[in-house]
Design a protein around this motif. Structure first.
Motif, PDB file in Angstrom:
ATOM      1  N   LYS A 144       1.074   8.739   2.130  1.00 42.50           N
ATOM      2  CA  LYS A 144       0.125   9.650   2.756  1.00 42.50           C
ATOM      3  C   LYS A 144       0.401   9.754   4.256  1.00 42.50           C
ATOM      4  CE  LYS A 144      -4.777  10.466   3.432  1.00 42.50           C
ATOM      5  NZ  LYS A 144      -5.897   9.766   3.994  1.00 42.50           N
ATOM      6  N   ASP A 145       0.630   8.622   4.916  1.00 47.14           N
ATOM      7  CA  ASP A 145       0.944   8.628   6.350  1.00 47.14           C
ATOM      8  C   ASP A 145       2.170   9.481   6.642  1.00 47.14           C
ATOM      9  OD1 ASP A 145      -1.185   6.921   6.800  1.00 47.14           O
ATOM     10  OD2 ASP A 145       0.063   5.144   7.165  1.00 47.14           O
ATOM     11  N   THR A 189      -0.811   4.669   0.634  1.00 49.25           N
ATOM     12  CA  THR A 189      -1.176   4.853   2.040  1.00 49.25           C
ATOM     13  C   THR A 189       0.053   5.204   2.864  1.00 49.25           C
ATOM     14  OG1 THR A 189      -3.010   3.308   1.816  1.00 49.25           O
ATOM     15  CG2 THR A 189      -2.232   3.760   4.056  1.00 49.25           C
ATOM     16  N   PRO A 243       0.827  -1.215   0.000  1.00 51.50           N
ATOM     17  CA  PRO A 243       0.000   0.000   0.000  1.00 51.50           C
ATOM     18  C   PRO A 243       0.866   1.273   0.000  1.00 51.50           C
ATOM     19  CG  PRO A 243       0.116  -0.882   2.204  1.00 51.50           C
ATOM     20  CD  PRO A 243       0.878  -1.837   1.323  1.00 51.50           C
TER      21      PRO A 243
END
Length: 93
Positions: A62-63, A59, A56
């Protein structure tokens, strides 16, 4: 070191032409190994294919960008391998 680490180190070495001996569990794939974003995408694709999973990456990025996690959580080899092993285990469950 784990079989996962050995496999990922080989993938990185093949794609980035970094000698496998220079890759260790504390290596940061970007800061220490100087893997650029395009090579890293190729590495992730190879990891996905090799292990039959879907990393991912969006993700994770983004984190990091939203300060939800430090980049070390995903891009230091030992942590990256642990994440991959979690994805493999989740797929098997």
């Amino acid at each position: 070191m784990s079989q996962t680490f050995d496999t990922i180190a080989e993938i990185i070495s093949d794609i980035s032409e970094i000698p496998v001996e220079e890759i260790n569990e504390k290596s940061h794939t970007i800061d220490d190994l100087a893997i650029d974003s395009l090579d890293f995408l190729d590495i992730v694709f190879a990891i996905d294919k090799t292990f039959g999973i879907k990393v991912p990456l969006e993700t994770w990025t983004k984190d990091i960008n939203e300060n939800q996690a430090p980049s070390e959580d995903y891009f230091v080899m030992g942590n990256l391998c642990a994440r991959i092993e979690e994805l493999i285990a989740a797929k098997a469950a």
